[in-house]
Enzyme design. Structure first.
Site, short mmCIF file in Angstrom:
data_model
loop_
_atom_site.label_atom_id
_atom_site.label_comp_id
_atom_site.label_asym_id
_atom_site.label_seq_id
_atom_site.Cartn_x
_atom_site.Cartn_y
_atom_site.Cartn_z
N LYS A 53 52.96 31.38 41.14
CA LYS A 53 54.39 31.25 41.34
C LYS A 53 54.65 30.85 42.79
O LYS A 53 53.80 31.09 43.63
CB LYS A 53 55.08 32.57 41.00
CG LYS A 53 54.75 33.67 42.02
CD LYS A 53 55.66 34.86 41.92
CE LYS A 53 55.46 35.70 43.16
NZ LYS A 53 56.23 36.89 43.24
N ASP A 72 62.27 35.14 43.23
CA ASP A 72 60.91 35.56 43.54
C ASP A 72 60.38 36.52 42.48
O ASP A 72 59.19 36.51 42.16
CB ASP A 72 60.90 36.23 44.92
CG ASP A 72 59.49 36.44 45.44
OD1 ASP A 72 58.64 35.56 45.18
OD2 ASP A 72 59.24 37.47 46.09
N HIS A 128 58.37 37.99 36.89
CA HIS A 128 57.88 39.31 36.50
C HIS A 128 58.84 40.06 35.59
O HIS A 128 58.48 40.53 34.52
CB HIS A 128 57.61 40.17 37.74
CG HIS A 128 56.69 39.53 38.73
ND1 HIS A 128 55.62 38.77 38.35
CD2 HIS A 128 56.67 39.55 40.08
CE1 HIS A 128 54.99 38.33 39.42
NE2 HIS A 128 55.61 38.80 40.48
#
EC number: 1.1.1.49
Lengths: 512, 406
Positions: A174, A261, A266
């Site tokens: 990522k 982020d 996630h």
């Protein structure tokens, strides 16, 4: 998945023989950006740990590519130090001797044609000397801006060309873009060179034992699945909190922010695993199908101002240490609107979850480092106990602690010993460290092994990445146009606005 | 913390365990199994240390049963149970009870162990030395799902292997088998890399090391080729050489830690194959508690059938004939086994026997078929006949079996 399997033909392999581990076939790993932190702290130790557990093929080769002027020996020394410092398993000389034979270093920059020619020479030499059979995975541990150039170089020098008897794979980290458009652009660049099934996107959360255990918990048991729906679940909270600030990552972090982020990859992946329907099997296609379905059913709140919060940490005290505010961090523009905390409320429009809010939050400089999924149940519809008896009773909950202190907690009410009827919350706990092993493998070990085996179960696919951006993009746009981020003192559990957001729904955040 | 109990009973020990857990502040029990170690005083320390190390991976209640030797007739009539209860840091991750049995009670160890087993959790019994001849029939072994022996520690390891084969019951396993997992996995990986047919195998290792025999039997069982067991100075296993139709494959380990894998047409490669500690073996053993069918199959192959064939024959056809004979012999053995078992039939087992007999006939037929092109060498025939006859005999016994079962 791998292009050629002789496994069925191998008389020494037997499905009933469960002691024999899955060993990757002949192969090698090329790491771009090998001098970086990730490579030193995670990748190199993971390679060593895999070798130590006997899971790497004989002749496995590790090639480092970076700008630094190193000889092969310097590189080997660097790996040696990284392994000694960070590896999970004890250092063993004979394992090291096995690894070191296949270690090479190629010096160069990403636009240097000669360097890529040298890399190709190295790979050909390794095929001869180590028997890697032309099977190589390229791990791009590089800033996103360098992705296109590295990928193009790989293509230009014929490094990405597979033959029928060998594979070439790309592993990327990522961020997979910073919005839908850039993600699509990135996918285009990568897929032009590597076939979609040879591209592995690392979301290291999916390599964690606890995350894989979500599936076991839900689908291998009878006692959870019947209540895992809107009839019993009141809401779900998914939290990933960090106690650190942005550290030295100002250049990367500013403009990206917490939501891009963390939430985009996630948290949305954790949500998908928590909410998805039972897959037909645990193979990669079936899993991806269910995850895609649930991500596609996600609905944004109507009023984004009411049901999302973004914030920045202000100066404060974090765990006994004084911390500066985000805007005072070195390298950050004092007018920056980047979020270091984000909380959003999502709905899932399907029969199982309609009306059940999913609250996702993440932030830096929060109370402590923790990641957990809390499924909070509704109150009992009728209570024969009088009000005072159940005053201290909260809602039942199942909490999956992803990290640290991995495990599962079930919270329920129990009578307090004594002559009066009083009911209070107690918790029942399953801790990984207690019931199994103190030494469960690191996420990267599992993921690197899966790349070498060509097993794409634990890697998000293009569609999942693009769907996640579709969820996040409108929120980011709204934040961009409306107001400034709220402020919260470092070391607390986020801004008051976030608390108010749940209060309006008659709920409150768990203190994880 | 440690609690010493002298002249005690199982219920007092249970109380001490609860008390110990309370005292260190962790009343919750997260243990996954009960490990019973049956040993003598001499081996208790090492065994317990290995078990405690392994408990980091598998938190367990460890019960060490030490049968003390009574040296006089009076001692033998007096019976006493002493216990040492360890919880917390003294017991790895889990809890440990060391039981010392004096006099008569040492013949009734199961009465002490039974009340101390964790509720609803699997039981594993491990005999580091002096394992009983029939572990499943042993009063302590009968409590367990998994019975771990170690033929390496016995006086006549190879003979003991045969005994293990005779008494094998699902759930039995042996640390000599656990020791060779890395070898097996590396050999399987080596065959993953080539598409060759293995013709013959040689397993080389020190004498009195049953792991060599087990590895040889596993290879013979899986590959169905002659396997030669040869001796070397050790340490442990030193080499496996496979003769294939695309050249030799060899895995050589001279020093007990770093091995070399050489495959014809490929570069030599170093492979870490360290001899492992007992704690690692026990940890592997506890990872899966279901019956190990691969072990059973390798064990039942039979030590006496290793080295059975003469050195590699020069002529191809003779070799083929030999393989056919070997297969036929195996079929006979299977058929005989079927006959033998058919003669004393336990009720539930008859379907299994039927299939075994069928297997035997099938493989006999197969052997015969494969034998025929090699008739020029005039070897196959008697074996074929024998195989067929025995298989038929086994079949013929079948109805009897069924009748008896009914």
């Amino acid at each position: 998945m791998s292009p050629f399997t002789v496994t069925e033909a191998n008389p020494l392999r037997d499905a009933a023989d469960r002691r024999l581990p899955r060993i990757a076939g002949p192969s090698g790993l090329v790491i771009f950006g090998v001098t970086g932190d990730l490579s030193r702290k995670k990748l190199m130790p993971a390679v060593y740990d895999l070798a130590n557990r006997g899971l790497l093929p004989p002749g496995f080769s590790l090639v480092g590519f970076a700008r630094r002027e190193w000889a092969h020996e310097d590189f080997a020394q660097e790996v040696h130090d990284a392994v000694k410092e960070h590896a999970r398993t004890p250092f063993r000389e004979e394992v090291w001797q096995q690894l070191i034979q296949g270690m090479r270093f190629v010096q160069g920059t990403f636009d240097d044609d000669d360097a890529f020619e040298r890399l190709r020479g190295t790979i050909e030499e390794l095929d001869k000397a180590q028997g890697t059979g032309g099977n190589f995975a390229f791990y791009l541990s590089v800033p996103p801006s360098s992705f296109p150039v590295v990928i193009q170089q790989l293509k230009k020098h014929g490094l990405a060309d597979q033959t029928p008897s060998s594979w070439r794979r790309a592993v990327i980290e990522k961020p997979f873009g910073h919005n839908l458009a850039s993600a699509e652009e990135l996918n285009k660049v990568v897929h032009e060179v590597f076939a979609p099934d040879q591209v592995f996107r690392i979301d290291h959360y999916l390599g964690k034992e606890t995350v894989q255990n979500i599936l076991a918990l839900r689908f291998a048991n009878t006692m959870f699945e019947p209540i895992w729906n809107r009839s019993f679940v009141d809401h779900v909270q998914i939290t990933m909190a960090e106690d650190i600030g942005i550290g030295g990552r100002a250049g990367y972090y500013d403009g990206i922010g917490a939501a891009r982020d963390v939430i985009q990859n996630h948290l949305l992946q954790l949500m998908a695993l928590t909410a998805m329907e039972e897959p037909a099997s645990f193979d990669a296609d079936a899993l991806a199908a269910e995850k895609t379905k649930v991500l596609g059913a996600v609905r944004l709140p109507k009023d984004l101002g009411r049901d999302t919060v973004f914030a920045q940490y202000a100066a404060g005290w974090q765990g006994g240490e004084k911390a500066v505010g985000y805007l005072q961090e070195e390298g950050i523009d004092a007018k920056s609107k980047t979020d270091t905390y984000a909380a959003i409320r999502l709905g899932i429009d399907n029969r199982r979850w309609a009306g059940v809010p999913f609250y996702l939050r993440t932030g830096k400089r929060l109370g402590r480092r923790v990641t957990e999924i809390a499924v909070v149940f509704q109150r009992a519809p009728h209570s024969p106990f009088d009000h005072t008896a159940t005053e201290e009773l909260g809602k039942n909950a199942i909490v999956i602690r992803v990290q640290p202190d991995e495990g599962v907690t079930v919270r329920f009410g129990s009578k307090v010993p004594g002559t009066s009827m009083e009911i209070r919350d107690v918790s029942m706990d399953f801790a990984y460290g207690e019931s199994f092993t103190e030494s469960s493998p690191e996420a990267y070990e599992r993921l690197i092994l899966d790349v070498l085996l060509g097993d794409s179960n634990l890697f998000p696919r293009t569609e999942e990445v693009e769907l996640s951006w579709k969820i996040l993009d409108p929120i980011e746009e709204y934040w961009d146009q409306h107001g400034r981020p709220a402020q919260y003192p470092a070391g607390t559990w986020g801004p008051v606005e976030a608390d108010e957001m749940l209060e309006r729904d008659g709920r409150s955040w768990r203190r994880p | 913390m440690k609690i010493d109990l002298t002249d005690t009973t199982a219920s007092k020990i249970n109380k001490a365990l609860v008390q110990g857990r309370r005292a260190i502040g962790t009343p919750a029990v997260g243990m996954v199994l009960t490990l019973v170690i049956v040993t003598d005083e001499e081996n208790a320390y090492d065994a317990l240390k290995a078990a405690n190390d392994a408990s980091h991976e598998h938190p367990s209640r460890t019960l060490v049963v030490i049968k003390r030797v009574s040296r006089s007739p009076r001692d033998r009539t007096q019976s006493r149970l002493d216990a040492e209860v360890r919880v917390g840091a003294d017991a790895g991750s889990g809890e440990t009870v060391v039981l010392r049995l004096y006099g008569e009670v040492s013949d009734h160890a199961q009465s002490v162990v039974l009340p101390l087993l964790l509720p609803d959790a699997p039981v594993v019994v491990w005999w580091p030395v002096n394992a009983p001849l029939d572990p499943a029939k042993d009063p302590l072994g009968a409590l367990a799902q998994r019975r771990v022996t170690d033929t390496y520690a016995s006086e006549q390891p190879v003979r003991e292997l045969s005994a293990r084969a005779d008494t094998y019951t699902p759930g039995d396993t042996d640390l000599s088998w656990t020791r060779i997992t890395p070898w097996r996995s590396m050999l399987a990986a080596a065959l993953d890399q080539v598409v060759c047919e293995v013709k013959a195998v040689e397993v080389e290792g020190e004498e009195f090391n049953p792991s060599c025999e087990l590895l040889a039997m596993w290879l013979a069982d899986r590959l169905d080729v002659p396997v030669k067991r040869s001796l070397s100075g050790g340490p442990g296993l030193t080499a496996v050489r496979m003769d294939t139709d695309c050249g030799p494959i060899a895995l050589d380990r001279a020093d007990g830690s770093l091995a070399t894998l050489s495959i014809q047409g490929q570069p030599d490669r170093a492979v870490a194959l360290k001899r492992r500690e007992t704690s690692e073996l026990i940890a592997e053993e506890l990872r899966r508690l279901d019956p190990d069918d691969t072990y059973a199959s390798a064990l039942r192959f039979g030590v006496e059938r290793l080295n059975s064939s003469a050195p590699a024959p020069a002529v191809r056809s003779a070799e083929a004939a030999e393989a056919a004979v070997a297969k036929a012999v195996r079929a006979v053995a299977l058929a005989e086994a079927a006959v033998a078992r058919a003669e004393e039939p336990p009720a539930e087992e008859s379907p299994a026997e039927e299939s075994l007999a069928e297997d035997a006939e099938e493989s006999a037929a197969k052997a015969a078929g494969e034998g025929s092109p090699a008739k020029g060498a005039s070897v196959g025939t008697p074996a074929e006949i024998a195989a067929k006859a025995s298989a038929k005999q086994a079949k013929a016994q079948d109805p009897v079996t069924k009748a008896a079962a009914k």
